[in-house]
Motif scaffolding. Structure first.
Motif, PDB file in Angstrom:
ATOM      1  N   MET A 102      24.508  15.543  38.231  1.00  0.00           N
ATOM      2  CA  MET A 102      24.329  15.722  36.785  1.00  0.00           C
ATOM      3  C   MET A 102      23.009  15.170  36.318  1.00  0.00           C
ATOM      4  N   SER A 103      22.122  14.958  37.250  1.00  0.00           N
ATOM      5  CA  SER A 103      20.871  14.367  36.772  1.00  0.00           C
ATOM      6  C   SER A 103      19.888  15.449  36.373  1.00  0.00           C
ATOM      7  N   ARG A 104      20.345  16.682  36.440  1.00  0.00           N
ATOM      8  CA  ARG A 104      19.387  17.757  36.227  1.00  0.00           C
ATOM      9  C   ARG A 104      18.965  17.956  34.785  1.00  0.00           C
ATOM     10  N   TYR A 105      19.553  17.212  33.892  1.00  0.00           N
ATOM     11  CA  TYR A 105      19.086  17.394  32.518  1.00  0.00           C
ATOM     12  C   TYR A 105      18.614  16.114  31.860  1.00  0.00           C
ATOM     13  N   LYS A 106      18.183  15.207  32.648  1.00  0.00           N
ATOM     14  CA  LYS A 106      17.777  13.900  32.134  1.00  0.00           C
ATOM     15  C   LYS A 106      16.319  13.911  31.676  1.00  0.00           C
ATOM     16  N   ILE A 107      16.110  13.397  30.454  1.00  0.00           N
ATOM     17  CA  ILE A 107      14.756  13.286  29.909  1.00  0.00           C
ATOM     18  C   ILE A 107      14.242  11.871  30.179  1.00  0.00           C
ATOM     19  N   ASN A 108      13.046  11.755  30.768  1.00  0.00           N
ATOM     20  CA  ASN A 108      12.575  10.428  31.180  1.00  0.00           C
ATOM     21  C   ASN A 108      11.407   9.855  30.395  1.00  0.00           C
ATOM     22  N   THR A 109      10.639  10.720  29.762  1.00  0.00           N
ATOM     23  CA  THR A 109       9.474  10.212  29.021  1.00  0.00           C
ATOM     24  C   THR A 109       9.383  10.911  27.675  1.00  0.00           C
ATOM     25  N   LEU A 110       8.581  10.329  26.777  1.00  0.00           N
ATOM     26  CA  LEU A 110       8.417  10.922  25.458  1.00  0.00           C
ATOM     27  C   LEU A 110       7.762  12.301  25.573  1.00  0.00           C
ATOM     28  N   GLU A 111       6.852  12.399  26.501  1.00  0.00           N
ATOM     29  CA  GLU A 111       6.175  13.669  26.730  1.00  0.00           C
ATOM     30  C   GLU A 111       7.187  14.742  27.144  1.00  0.00           C
ATOM     31  N   GLU A 112       8.072  14.351  28.053  1.00  0.00           N
ATOM     32  CA  GLU A 112       9.107  15.270  28.503  1.00  0.00           C
ATOM     33  C   GLU A 112      10.022  15.670  27.349  1.00  0.00           C
ATOM     34  N   TYR A 113      10.318  14.683  26.499  1.00  0.00           N
ATOM     35  CA  TYR A 113      11.153  14.982  25.339  1.00  0.00           C
ATOM     36  C   TYR A 113      10.503  16.072  24.486  1.00  0.00           C
ATOM     37  N   PHE A 114       9.225  15.884  24.151  1.00  0.00           N
ATOM     38  CA  PHE A 114       8.561  16.872  23.289  1.00  0.00           C
ATOM     39  C   PHE A 114       8.532  18.249  23.953  1.00  0.00           C
ATOM     40  N   LYS A 115       8.347  18.240  25.258  1.00  0.00           N
ATOM     41  CA  LYS A 115       8.307  19.507  25.984  1.00  0.00           C
ATOM     42  C   LYS A 115       9.681  20.201  25.920  1.00  0.00           C
ATOM     43  N   GLU A 116      10.719  19.426  26.196  1.00  0.00           N
ATOM     44  CA  GLU A 116      12.080  19.978  26.155  1.00  0.00           C
ATOM     45  C   GLU A 116      12.428  20.433  24.752  1.00  0.00           C
ATOM     46  N   TYR A 117      12.021  19.608  23.777  1.00  0.00           N
ATOM     47  CA  TYR A 117      12.357  19.936  22.394  1.00  0.00           C
ATOM     48  C   TYR A 117      11.734  21.273  22.003  1.00  0.00           C
TER      49      TYR A 117
END
Ligand code: ATP
Ligand code: MG
Length: 635
Positions: free
Chosen positions: A1-16
């Motif tokens: 279940m680790s396939r949807y984990k956000i690790n950094t702020l940059e990743e968050y913005f990208k996912e968002y």
């Protein structure tokens, strides 16, 4: 279940950004990579906001308990799924492994089927916070029965209303429940409520307190002998993505409680995803949410979210003040809790007590601490951050509702920088907008308005049980095409959201819109004040004026009340402006609260207006006696 984990702020913005640009693709990937399905969906989402018709993962087939339990068994059957911490610290805590949980849920599911419960039937669960509450709830989900968990602090008439509203066939309860040094006669309450519930023909009773109770022949049965007979082989029901999973009544702070209906697949995907990310869940964590399973917070973050991730989740039967005010901290230490999730009302209550209670415990195991249920005022935020989180654990102030199924706006632990009293940024997939009175979207930052969500997310409730029109009217008509939350919010200069309170609680004073939360925040910062609530009352010149109900830290002991009133108003002037000064202040020993700990402002509004005639539905009130005291104006 680790396939949807956000690790950094940059990743968050990208996912968002991805989630807004291509929401279907975004959720499709999460749903297909992280769950077990009997059959895939044809459409990720199908919706018509104007009609309040929303479907996720159409045509997919799934069972949520297969995802919560069965699929973890191969790799972690022996891992602890549930830690049960009893009310009495002298009673031994229980560790229920995933294997044992599987066996117990299967047996319970077979009992339900043998008792004639079928897919789609409604079952009311009225149990204290004991393992059987989790097990019976999951057993319903396993056979496709719709669970309606009613918090075991509700009165007989409140339970009866909820049983009848959703036509429950069966009630599961216990001989009693422990809460601090009290024993609650749950079966007696059910007996009283069932006098008015002709549809209930079957009551199963869990033994917890060994209290002697009445068993009505032909209706009531002890659960244990039925479980002893039951097989632990159970084939889960194959559910449609949109089959109802449960009905849950909102906490009722604003009016008649609404039976929110959540369906299977979307709720599953959303609670699992938000749990993992907001709390930074990792494999060996021990997660503790202090809510009751009878509220949405307990459904989503004691049961479903953690179990979907194969986590260890704590079920605590007791209260924060028993045997003394160090109980929470003692339990964290005892079970090496890594994430702790509680409500501002509990934080404020504990912050009123001596610091020694919390200082006694190093709390080194903690890594994330969370808040939910109401705006957390700045003082409480700092107390929590300093003394519980030791300034090293991010405070996740999670904004969401019974209707939203899961967390909507919140920091992601170790990713989003926190800011006191701000729920911060929307989670991926969530598109908040602020609306003005003319129903236009407010662009830009440093603005306030009514908080709406403009695109559906998987966890949104699909309807109000038996009253789709009310669902449509309440959430989709004020701002056509959008989901209206009922809450007001401020968006700061960097786009962080702060919930300012319910829109109904906004008071217009001399043409200025004043949210209650920021004013209360200012008042609570006064060293003498423990808690406060603001409401408006009609005023000849200003239109409305502000009335403050204030609880002092050591009531009675405090100096000159007039001085104090001036100081409080000065405090408000400094923080917000003279416009927000209170016309009246009443010092009280408590505030009317719902059983989930929220202030029932509509009662205070009536009192402020001097109208004592009709307080509306007060069945969810925890402390009705306080209403008399406030009415009589004494402390
Ligand atoms: P009812 O809808 O019956 O009046 P309720 O709104 O109290 O009851 P819930 O769904 O339990 O029932 O609570 C959701 C509400 O709680 C939100 O709409 C918001 O007003 C408040 N809330 C929850 N979390 C937060 C938070 N982190 N910050 C500010 N407010 C919050
Ligand atoms: Mg609400």
């Amino acid at each position: 279940m680790s396939r949807y984990k956000i690790n950094t702020l940059e990743e968050y913005f990208k996912e968002y950004k991805k989630s807004v640009r291509e929401p279907r693709k975004f959720w499709d990937k999460i749903a297909s990579e992280n769950f077990t399905w009997y059959q895939q969906w044809d459409k990720v989402v199908d919706f018509n906001m104007a009609e309040a018709e929303i479907k996720w993962f159409t045509e997919a087939k799934v069972n949520i308990t297969k995802n919560c339990i069965d699929r973890h068994l191969i790799k972690k059957g022996d891992k602890t799924a549930i830690i049960f911490e009893p009310n009495d610290p002298k009673e031994e805590a229980l560790h229920i492994s995933y294997n044992e949980l599987h066996q117990r849920v299967c047996k319970m599911a077979n009992v339900l089927r043998e008792q004639g419960i079928k897919k789609g039937d409604r079952v009311c669960i009225y149990l204290p916070m004991i393992p059987e509450l989790a097990i019976t709830t999951l057993a319903c989900a396993r056979i496709g029965a719709i669970h309606s968990v009613v918090f075991a602090g509700f009165s007989a008439s409140a339970v009866a209303t909820r049983i009848n509203d959703s036509d429950c066939k069966m009630v599961i309860t216990s001989d009693g429940g422990y809460r601090g040094n009290k024993t609650i006669d749950l079966k007696g309450i059910i007996d009283e409520s069932l006098v008015n519930c002709p549809g209930v023909s079957n009551v199963l009773v869990v033994k917890r307190t060994n209290t002697s109770i009445n068993m009505k022949a032909g209706r009531d049965q002890w659960l244990q002998p039925l479980l002893d007979e039951a097989s632990d082989n159970n084939v889960a029901e194959i559910m449609d993505a949109e089959d109802p999973l449960f009905i849950l009544y909102t906490s009722g702070s604003t009016g008649k409680p609404k039976g929110m209906v959540h369906t299977t697949a979307g709720y599953m995907v959303y609670t699992a995803y938000t749990f993992k990310n907001v709390f930074n869940y990792e494999e060996n964590d021990v997660f503790w949410c202090t809510a009751d399973i009878g509220w949405i917070t307990g459904h989503s973050y004691i049961l479903y979210g953690p179990l979907l991730n194969g986590a260890t989740t704590v079920i605590f039967e007791g209260v924060p003040s028993y045997p003394d005010f160090s109980r929470f901290w003692e339990v964290i230490e005892k079970h090496k809790v890594t994430q702790f999730y509680t409500a501002p009302t509990a934080i404020r209550a504990l912050a009123k007590e001596s610091l020694d209670y919390v200082r006694k415990f190093p709390l080194k195991s903690l890594k994330v601490i969370g808040s939910v249920g109401e705006p957390i005022n700045e003082e409480a935020w700092h107390w929590y951050n300093d003394h519980v989180g030791d300034k090293r654990c991010p405070v996740v102030d999670t904004w969401w509702q019974t209707e939203t199924g899961g967390i909507m706006i919140s920091p992601i632990a170790f990713v989003t920088p926190t800011k006191p009293t701000y729920a911060s940024l929307p989670l991926p997939g969530i598109q908040p907008v602020l609306m003005d009175e003319k129903r236009n979207e407010i662009e830009g930052n440093q603005v306030t308005g009514s908080l709406c969500i403009k695109f559906p997310w998987p966890g949104i409730a699909r309807t109000i049980w038996g009253d789709h029109q009310r669902y449509k009217d309440t959430y989709f008509s004020t701002f056509p095409g959008k989901y209206f939350t009922g809450d007001g919010a401020l968006r700061d200069e960097v786009g962080y959201y702060r919930i300012t309170g319910r829109v109904d609680d906004v008071v217009i004073v001399s043409g200025h819109n004043l949210g209650t939360a920021p004013i209360e925040d200012a008042i609570n910062e006064h060293p003498a004040v423990a808690e406060s609530a603001i409401v408006g009352f009609p005023h000849d010149i200003k239109g409305n004026a502000l009335y403050g109900f204030v609880i002092l830290k050591e009531s009675g002991e405090y100096r000159d009340r007039e001085n104090l009133t001036n100081e409080i108003n000065q405090q408000i002037s400094n923080h917000i402006g003279p416009i927000a000064k209170l016309d009246k202040i009443q010092f009280v020993s408590g505030l009317p609260k719902t059983r989930s700990g929220k202030i029932m402002r509509r009662i205070l509004r009536k009192i402020a207006e001097g109208d004592y005639s009709n307080f509306g539905d007060t069945s969810t009130l925890l402390n009705p006696e306080i209403v008399e005291e406030i009415k009589n104006g004494k402390i």
